[in-house]
Structures are given as C-alpha cells and as structure tokens.
Enzyme design. Structure first.
Site, PDB file in Angstrom:
ATOM      1  N   LYS A 113       0.836  -1.197   0.000  1.00 22.79           N
ATOM      2  CA  LYS A 113       0.000   0.000   0.000  1.00 22.79           C
ATOM      3  C   LYS A 113       0.874   1.251   0.000  1.00 22.79           C
ATOM      4  CE  LYS A 113      -3.834   1.838   2.846  1.00 22.79           C
ATOM      5  NZ  LYS A 113      -4.613   1.562   4.081  1.00 22.79           N
ATOM      6  N   SER A 145      -9.313   1.230   3.169  1.00 23.25           N
ATOM      7  CA  SER A 145      -8.516   2.001   2.232  1.00 23.25           C
ATOM      8  C   SER A 145      -7.416   1.199   1.544  1.00 23.25           C
ATOM      9  CB  SER A 145      -7.881   3.190   2.958  1.00 23.25           C
ATOM     10  OG  SER A 145      -7.021   2.763   4.001  1.00 23.25           O
ATOM     11  N   SER A 178      -9.463  -1.012   7.351  1.00 22.83           N
ATOM     12  CA  SER A 178      -8.908  -0.782   6.017  1.00 22.83           C
ATOM     13  C   SER A 178      -8.221  -1.978   5.390  1.00 22.83           C
ATOM     14  CB  SER A 178      -7.936   0.406   6.052  1.00 22.83           C
ATOM     15  OG  SER A 178      -8.627   1.614   6.229  1.00 22.83           O
TER      16      SER A 178
END
Length: 636
Positions: free
Chosen positions: A195, A274, A298
């Site tokens: 990420k 996310s 997330s």
C-alpha cells in the site's frame, strides 16, 4: 506464554477486567446526506470558508452524543494507547523464532486446491521444481500493472508506481538462489506489493494524494518500512506501490487522484478501502500476498469485498519504523492474502520484533501455527462469542451465510457458541471515528490540495473540542475493560460477527463519482459497523470469505448468489481475539476456510500468472534455441 495461578495468560498493560454498564443496545443516528460531483466540490469550499458549517456537520455526525453517556464514563480514566503485550515464556526455543532462517528449507501447505488460486505454497513448489522462475513471473506481471507504458497495463489502476529495474533485479537474484538451491525462505521469489502508506527506497510515498510525503532519511539510513524490509530479506519480490483511498480516510477506495480500481467481481462496486489496491491485486490473482494497513477496517473491509483473507494484528505488534504512524492510537500494518497459509507466512515474517521500536520490541516473535482444518485432538473450551443485537444489524442473507459457517465450526471443530453483550457499541463507533479524524487534522493541517471529501472530513477533526475527545478515550477504557472481563469469564473466546453488515458498496454514478469522489457518511458508517472495535481496543482480527450475495439491480437482489451468478458480491466473516492471539485467529481462519471452501470462486478478471509465466519461459527457451541454431550455422 506465561500463565498465572488461575490459568490465565499474563500481559503487560492489560486492562482491569471490569464489566461495563448493563444498557440496552440502541443505534439511532441522524441521516448524513450523500454528496458527489460538483455539489461535493462546492460543499468543501463552503466548509473551508464558514466555520459554523463545520460545527453543524460535527453535531449532525453525532460526535456530541458522547455527552449523553457522560455519567457512565466519569469513573473511567482516558486511555489513549490500546497496546497490550503478552508476556512470553522465555524458555521457548529461540531457534523456532528465527522466522526467515528457520523457514528457508521448509514448505507450507495451502488449502486452495479445490478452486485454484495460486498461493505462496504454489509459487514455492513451482520454483523449487524448476517449472517456473521468479524472472519469468516478473515478466508475466509487469506488462499488466505498469502505468509508464502506452497503453497502460490492464490492471495498472491498482498500482501507483512500479520500478521495473528494482523488480527485475530482485527477480533475477531470486532466480539465481533457486538455481543454486539456496532460497532465503518460503517467500523467496513470491510476488507481492505494498500500500502507498509504506515507505520504500526508490519510491514516493503519497498516501493516495497528490502530495509527496516521502520521508527524508538521515545520511546512511534507510527509509524502507520495517515490514517491507522483512519481506525483502525473505526474498519476496515487491512489485511496487498499490492504490489506496486518499489518507485512508474512507472505506470505498474511491480515488479521483490516480483512478479507482473497481471490484474484481462487479465493476459497479468499489473494492472497499482504504487498502483497496491490495485487495484488488490479490483477488485478481496478480499477487498472492500484499501489505495493507488498518485504522478502521482498512484491511478487513476490502478483503471482505474482494473475497480474500486479511489480518489486522494486535496494536503495536508490527513496527512502522523508520516512518511514523499518523493514526497511532488506532492503526496497524498487516497482510492480505489469497489463503490462510499465505496470510500466516507473511504475518510470521513481518511481525518479527523490531529491536528499535518501543512496542514491537516487547512482543515475542510469532511461533509456527498449525493450520490443520481439523485439530488432530479435540480441544475443549473452544468458544465463539456472538453479540446478538449487534450481529443482527447485518442483512438476513449475510447473517445466514455467516451462521452456516459457524454451525459447521461447531459441528466439525468442537466450538461452542455463547451470547455476549458489549455496551455502548454505537457510541464506541462514534468515539473511534472522532479519534481518527482528530489524528487526520493533526497530521494534515493544510487540506487545500486534498480531495473535496477529505477536506470536509478533516474539518470535523479540526473543530472537535478537547472535552469530547477525552470522553472518547474514556469510552475506549470502558470498552477495553469490559472486553477483558469477557475474556476472564471465557478464556480463549473469539468474538464473531460479519465483517460488514452490507454486501459491498455500490457505485451510484460511475461517471461523476469516480471523477470527483464521494462523501456518504451513512454508507461509510455501515461498512465500519463491526470493524472499528478491534482498532479502538487494539485487538487482533481476521476476515475470511463466506460466500456471495446478488448485486443491486439484479433479480433476487440481496439474496444468496450461487457459483455461476455473474456480478455477485463477496461477503466476509470476522473473528476478533484477545490481545496477542494472532496464532489462534489464524488457526480459526484455517478451520473457517475449510468449512467454506466450496463457496470460493475466482472473479471474472482473474489472471493466470502461472500460465503467463510458463509462456514467458517457453519464449525465452525458444530464443535461446534459435540463437544456438544460428551460431551453429555460422560455424558451418
């Protein structure tokens, strides 16, 4: 783990076991209007210029409601750090804790064979046999994910950046190690990506925004995050930075800055966020493992929406060093994977204690986990706790899918289900959201270059009174003490709920919403209904796929979907364990994986990386044969 006289594990910083007030479950919220397009942009301008609008939005979001339960909170001290550390018996063989070295000549078993997904175990076996090489895999994946070619790779929207030179160098080094029969670990040569919240040498860190937040390291010091360094030391191939929701401040993964990866099962749905790029990349088969982060679901929300596995570790276990944790009272780093065995392999590597990190250094290295789908010996006292009023917030179909798996675990794995209660859950979710927005306001005081949706969200953190923030931390203390009391009464209990009460997040207007972003507080809170507690209380939590639901607009909308239904939406089941119980959750995850094995299916966007890599190897072999043939002809 050390055990006290009453047979309980010992911990450092453990909450005082104390039951919370016996209050009925009530969840009454004010409606927050959804906004998108130019309406959202205009609203962000108004919020920026007129302070009274920020205050009204803060009140409408329910952040002032904690004052209504003040009388219950007055006897609790605020708790800002949810880190709780198990005290491990130091007599345990230290060699078993040397994660990378001890695993270099071992293999892991995968339970994905029935419906083929390529796992860490598959890549390891293919490399060891010589049928594939990491270099061939790298060449198979790169054309699909690169943004710097024209046209861009088919799946490049999930990637923010890929450094071809770094990837091929890692692949060639791994290929050589396998050729010389000296792989570094079970992860050697396995493709992964991280990420855009992780710092990585040679890459920018933008946190999904248009800004550059790359840390500047001291001379001679690395900037690469601990977890990424551990993966690289284990030989994994990092294919770069993955898409995320800007600053991780919502759960759709809508990102108008770089593009939004769409759900692999249905392109009218979001991946969830996310860590949406990570979930997309694993679900489509491009990589079997990825690194995400989880401050409010997330990792677990996108894992559930994309039908993969995700683990949110205990707070403080995994080091953020040398960078900082911008949401340090709620957020953790953790893995997503195609199966439980792969998830466990990554977790064991990245959770090695960082000797320089004040919290990670106090945790012991994880022990090997037995991932048998059924224990060889029946285990007594295996308890699943269901907060029934909370559980029932899910749709009937999601409840049914989850209960089917739970019933199988009871029948096959000797679990007992008990009802439990947890007070002030809606208020707790409000307290968690308020805390996260205060972190965001502190980290990003200047919001002018952010998306309109995040400008509005961060403005709420900016107007939060200190007294209300402290009430939120008092509620955190109450919840942690109540949970400690539950585990005193039910040692080893796993608290189970659906991962989300809704099946995915439908994209209302793709043309507008994907261009400008969205702000839909009601849907955000709905997706976070269950996940926030593990973050706020610092608990480890895992999500496993349990089936599919019919999508919006299709006949039978909301009902269970079968294997052949096009556009079906994945559903997840979540388990939360006591602080430091990751190994227990992984074992439970393996049992749930086996119980729901027939419900797994690949998305229509799935890529057969192994077949592509095989074609690459044949192409290289053909080129070598042609070169050798040409050389022989010249000699003649």
């Amino acid at each position: 783990m050390s055990i006290d006289k009453e047979g309980r594990s010992k911990f450092f910083n453990y909450p005082e076991p104390r039951p919370g007030p016996d209050v009925p479950y009530q969840n009454v919220r004010k409606h927050s209007p959804a906004m998108g397009g130019l309406q959202l942009v205009f609203a962000a301008v108004l919020v920026e210029w007129f302070g009274f609008i920020r205050t009204w939005l803060w009140q409408n979001a329910g952040f002032g409601d904690l004052r209504r339960i003040r009388q219950y909170l007055d006897t609790y001290e605020p708790r800002f750090d949810p880190t709780v550390i198990p005290i491990i018996n130091q007599a345990i063989d230290a060699d078993s804790r040397d994660i990378v070295n001890s695993s270099s000549k071992t293999s892991i078993k995968s339970h994905t064979a029935a419906r083929k997904f390529y796992s860490v175990a598959d890549y390891q076996a293919l490399y060891a046999s010589g049928k594939l090489t990491p270099t061939a895999v790298a060449h198979a994946i790169l054309p699909l994910i690169r943004r710097d070619i024209n046209p861009c790779g088919e799946h490049s929207v999930a990637w923010l950046e890929s450094r071809v030179d770094l990837i091929l160098a890692a692949a060639d080094a791994s290929t050589l190690r396998y050729k010389e029969n000296r792989p570094l670990s079970v992860l050697d040569g396995v493709p992964t990506a991280v990420k855009d919240e992780y710092d990585v040498e040679g890459y920018r860190t933008c946190l999904g925004s248009r800004n550059d937040y790359t840390d500047e390291a001291a001379v001679g010091m690395p900037i690469t995050s601990w977890s990424v360094t551990r993966l690289e030391e284990a030989g994994a191939m990092n294919f770069g930075k993955l898409s995320m929701h800007e600053f991780g401040l919502d759960t759709s993964n809508n990102n108008p800055n770089y593009g939004t990866p769409l759900n692999p099962f249905n392109n009218r749905y979001y991946t969830g966020g996310s860590s949406g790029g990570a979930a997309y990349a694993v679900s489509t088969g491009l990589i079997p493992i990825a690194l995400g982060s989880d401050g409010g679901g997330s990792i677990r929300i996108p894992a559930s929406f994309c039908s993969v596995y995700g683990l949110k570790p205990s707070h403080g276990r995994i080091s953020y060093r040398p960078g900082i944790n911008h949401f340090d009272t709620c957020s953790v780093n953790g893995p997503l994977a195609v199966d439980i065995a792969s998830l466990s392999a990554v977790y064991r590597v990245i959770s090695a204690p960082d000797p320089v990190c004040p919290t990670s250094s106090l945790f012991a290295s994880p022990l090997p986990v037995s991932l048998a789908s059924s224990p060889s010996k029946p285990q007594a006292g295996r308890t699943l706790g269901i907060p029934e009023a909370w559980f029932s917030r899910s749709t009937p179909t999601i409840q049914r899918l989850c209960h089917t798996i739970l019933d199988r675990l009871v029948a096959l794995n000797n679990y007992t289900i008990i009802p439990i209660t947890i007070p002030f859950l809606p208020e707790g979710q409000t307290a968690h959201a308020m805390t996260m927005l205060c972190h965001a306001a502190s980290a990003v005081p200047d919001t002018r270059n952010l998306t309109a949706a995040n400008q509005i969200l961060i403005s709420l953190g900016m107007v939060t009174p200190t007294t209300d923030f402290l009430l939120a931390q008092k509620l955190r203390q109450l919840l942690m003490q109540h949970l400690a009391d539950l585990w005193r009464k039910h040692p080893g209990m796993i608290i189970v709920t659906p991962t989300t009460p809704c099946a995915g997040w439908h994209i209302a207007d793709p043309k507008v919403d994907l261009k400008y972003g969205i702000s839909d507080g009601d849907q955000t809170l709905k997706t976070m209904e269950y996940v926030w507690l593990a973050n706020f209380a610092g608990l480890p939590s895992i999500t496993v796929p349990v089936g599919f639901v019919m999508p919006v607009g299709k006949w039978g909308e909301g009902e269970e979907a079968d294997d052949h239904t096009g556009g079906k939406i994945p559903v997840g089941l979540m388990g939360m364990g006591e602080w430091g119980s990751e190994e227990q959750l992984l074992q439970w995850g393996a049992e749930a994986e086996a119980a729901g094995a027939e419900r797994r299916s690949r998305p229509p966007t799935w890529v057969d990386v192994v077949a592509r890599a095989g074609e690459e190897m044949r192409r290289v072999d053909d080129e070598k044969d042609n070169e050798q043939g040409s050389a022989l002809r010249k000699r003649k």
